[in-house]
Scaffold this active site. Structure first.
Site, PDB file in Angstrom:
ATOM      1  N   GLU A 276       0.739  -1.361  -0.044  1.00 12.48           N
ATOM      2  CA  GLU A 276      -0.088   0.067   0.108  1.00 12.48           C
ATOM      3  C   GLU A 276       0.728   1.204   0.116  1.00 12.48           C
ATOM      4  O   GLU A 276       0.816   2.177   0.958  1.00 12.48           O
ATOM      5  CB  GLU A 276      -0.995  -0.149   1.144  1.00 12.48           C
ATOM      6  CG  GLU A 276      -1.993  -1.174   1.521  1.00 12.48           C
ATOM      7  CD  GLU A 276      -2.694  -1.182   2.624  1.00 12.48           C
ATOM      8  OE1 GLU A 276      -2.399  -0.458   3.750  1.00 12.48           O
ATOM      9  OE2 GLU A 276      -3.411  -1.930   2.825  1.00 12.48           O
ATOM     10  N   GLY A 278       1.929   4.979  -0.740  1.00 10.49           N
ATOM     11  CA  GLY A 278       1.619   6.237  -0.919  1.00 10.49           C
ATOM     12  C   GLY A 278       2.620   7.224  -1.185  1.00 10.49           C
ATOM     13  O   GLY A 278       2.947   7.677  -2.510  1.00 10.49           O
ATOM     14  N   CYS A 345      -1.550  33.952  10.865  1.00 11.80           N
ATOM     15  CA  CYS A 345      -1.079  34.352  11.989  1.00 11.80           C
ATOM     16  C   CYS A 345      -0.819  33.475  12.926  1.00 11.80           C
ATOM     17  O   CYS A 345      -1.601  33.315  14.094  1.00 11.80           O
ATOM     18  CB  CYS A 345      -2.297  35.457  12.203  1.00 11.80           C
ATOM     19  SG  CYS A 345      -2.341  36.690  11.178  1.00 11.80           S
ATOM     20  N   TYR A 374       0.657  13.816   0.741  1.00 13.26           N
ATOM     21  CA  TYR A 374       0.571  14.418   2.046  1.00 13.26           C
ATOM     22  C   TYR A 374       0.748  15.825   2.026  1.00 13.26           C
ATOM     23  O   TYR A 374       0.917  16.560   2.887  1.00 13.26           O
ATOM     24  CB  TYR A 374       1.043  13.861   3.397  1.00 13.26           C
ATOM     25  CG  TYR A 374       1.043  12.351   3.316  1.00 13.26           C
ATOM     26  CD1 TYR A 374      -0.047  11.710   3.679  1.00 13.26           C
ATOM     27  CD2 TYR A 374       2.114  11.267   2.971  1.00 13.26           C
ATOM     28  CE1 TYR A 374      -0.566  10.482   3.802  1.00 13.26           C
ATOM     29  CE2 TYR A 374       1.822   9.948   2.867  1.00 13.26           C
ATOM     30  CZ  TYR A 374       0.617   9.419   3.363  1.00 13.26           C
ATOM     31  OH  TYR A 374       0.309   8.264   3.467  1.00 13.26           O
TER      32      TYR A 374
HETATM   33  C1  LIG Z   1      -3.328   1.464   6.398  1.00 15.11           C
HETATM   34  C2  LIG Z   1      -2.144   2.397   5.467  1.00 15.11           C
HETATM   35  N1  LIG Z   1      -1.646   1.864   4.443  1.00 15.11           N
HETATM   36  C3  LIG Z   1      -0.691   2.572   3.602  1.00 15.11           C
HETATM   37  C4  LIG Z   1      -0.529   3.946   3.929  1.00 15.11           C
HETATM   38  C5  LIG Z   1       0.545   4.516   3.292  1.00 15.11           C
HETATM   39  O1  LIG Z   1       1.612   4.915   3.768  1.00 15.11           O
HETATM   40  P1  LIG Z   1       2.839   5.362   3.013  1.00 15.11           P
HETATM   41  O2  LIG Z   1       2.215   6.946   2.407  1.00 15.11           O
HETATM   42  O3  LIG Z   1       3.815   5.984   3.900  1.00 15.11           O
HETATM   43  O4  LIG Z   1       3.303   4.567   1.891  1.00 15.11           O
HETATM   44  C6  LIG Z   1      -0.984   4.343   5.256  1.00 15.11           C
HETATM   45  C7  LIG Z   1      -0.587   5.606   5.783  1.00 15.11           C
HETATM   46  O5  LIG Z   1      -0.141   5.859   6.739  1.00 15.11           O
HETATM   47  C8  LIG Z   1      -1.819   3.581   5.807  1.00 15.11           C
HETATM   48  O6  LIG Z   1      -2.441   4.113   7.266  1.00 15.11           O
END
Ligand SMILES: Cc1ncc(COP(=O)(O)O)c(C=O)c1O
Length: 421
Positions: A276, A278, A345, A374
């Site tokens: 997973e 991101g 501010c 992010y």
């Molecule tokens: C369940 C889960 N999977 C995947 C990610 C993606 O993490 P990253 O962007 O560090 O790969 C997150 C983010 O914290 C997450 O909470």
């Protein structure tokens, strides 16, 4: 074409297009992404980590713009979502429902029902209470669903990342303790209501060292092997995201090292693996452009007051995160300590503290690097500041991928009750 963000003839360009030209057309603050850089990162990860034995479920939370999601869906990724809203985004962007995994520690009944209705591939539960809720709601549906139910474990593994994005220790809210996992999994597998999907783990984000991943995966595998010995099907091991990137010098993280860890832990074992990522796919593929409004000398440093702020990019304020910040056009002069701060501010409103930058003038354009993950997705309208727009460079064209919000849009959200009219 040179892919991504590079200085060409004294100008930072995105896929060969000068950022100055993009900001002149679309204004600032402005997010700019490179579709080619996202594709390149996806291929790198797929080759080094998945390597034919697993699939990517892109962590939608890291950047949920529909155009970015569509691009990743077309590349063949699935999606990892954490809310009903993200599910709607993923479906609208074109992810097949069966390629969507619903993670997260607190799903509402409505979200669970919507996921079951949509036939998404997998829900990952994170507590006994949540397992019971999913089973009850699935039973109420009164018909079978293609959705499977997985279980996220908490392996009690420490990481070297910021405390706010560390999720694998037993004192965090995430997952079920390893010792309880097998019993809970049996509950799912014998429910007769929903098929078990397997086990999941995610120990946090921006992790640079493969050792904690390896420790967490060994813990996961241990439980999976025990369940298989007892005759339970554990089709999929969802190994989470978390691979960090180098915010300081822009060197990509070592996906090969992570791939080697996958091989060490799982070898040829008969599990489908899921990942997973991101940040790894998006961070380096985006910048936040911001223009200097004022340069203000202070004791032993200079403040560059810019038109971007903590509401556009909260990471420096929230996580003490460092982003490289560079003048987009080559700028002469000796570097000096500079704080890049926004108009909001709060003293905590900064994009970077203690950077070494040449003297900056009003109007200079700065690129805040590695802002593709992010970044825009965590923005807010604090101080009634409209969202920065987003541009995707794709096939040599600069395409807007979000509507430019106006102050009128923000004011239209509020209601003054009759008593006050
Ligand atoms: C369940 C889960 N999977 C995947 C990610 C993606 O993490 P990253 O962007 O560090 O790969 C997150 C983010 O914290 C997450 O909470």
């Amino acid at each position: 074409m040179i892919i991504g963000f590079h200085r060409i003839d004294g100008q930072i360009c995105c896929d060969g297009i000068a950022l100055e030209a993009i900001a002149a057309e679309f204004g600032s603050p402005l997010y700019v992404y490179s579709a080619a850089a996202i594709e390149a990162a996806y291929s790198r990860f797929d080759r080094a980590v998945c390597n034919g034995r697993g699939v990517v479920h892109f962590a939608v939370k890291s950047n949920s713009n529909l155009a970015i999601l569509r691009l990743l869906a077309r590349l063949g990724a699935g999606a990892d979502i954490v809310s009903g809203g993200e599910m709607q985004r993923a479906l609208k962007a074109g992810f097949a429902p069966e390629k969507i995994i619903f993670s997260g520690v607190g799903k509402t009944d409505q979200e669970i029902e919507a996921a079951l209705e949509a036939g998404i591939g997998q829900i990952n539960a994170e507590s006994l209470s949540e397992v019971e809720r999913v089973l009850a709601l699935a039973r109420n549906m009164g018909r079978s669903t293609p959705c499977r139910l997985g279980l996220r474990i908490n392996p009690d593994v420490a990481t070297d990342t910021h405390a706010k994005i560390s999720t694998g220790k037993s004192d965090t809210k995430f997952g079920v303790p390893a010792a309880e996992a097998a019993d809970l999994y049996r509950l799912i597998a014998t429910s007769g209501v929903i098929e078990p999907a397997g086990l999941a783990v995610h120990i946090g984000s921006q992790i640079m060292d493969e050792a904690p991943f390896e420790a967490a995966w060994i813990a996961l595998l241990d439980i999976a092997e025990g369940l298989r010995e007892d005759g339970f099907d554990v089709p999929m091991l969802d190994l989470g995201g978390g691979l960090g990137i180098d915010y300081r010098d822009g060197t990509p993280a070592d996906a090969d090292a992570l791939g080697a860890a996958v091989t060490r832990v799982f070898g040829n074992r008969p599990y489908r693996l899921g990942f997973e990522p991101g940040r790894y796919l998006l961070a380096e593929a985006g910048v936040l452009l911001t223009r200097v409004l004022h340069s203000k000398p202070a004791t032993e440093k200079t403040f560059a007051i810019v038109d971007g702020a903590m509401n556009d990019l909260i990471r420096p304020t929230l996580y003490e995160a460092w982003h490289r910040i560079e003048p987009v056009s080559d700028t002469a002069g000796a570097v000096q300590p500079t704080d890049i701060v926004g108009p909001v501010c709060e003293t905590g409103d900064y994009l970077g503290l203690g950077h070494s930058l040449p003297p900056l003038q009003r109007g200079d354009l700065l690129a805040v690097r590695s802002a593709g993950a992010y970044g825009a997705v965590m923005r807010s309208n604090y101080n009634t500041r409209p969202f920065a727009a987003e541009i995707l460079i794709i096939n040599g064209e600069a395409r807007p991928i979000s509507v430019q919000q106006t102050v009128a849009d923000l004011l239209a959200q509020d209601r003054i009750p009759p008593e006050l009219q």
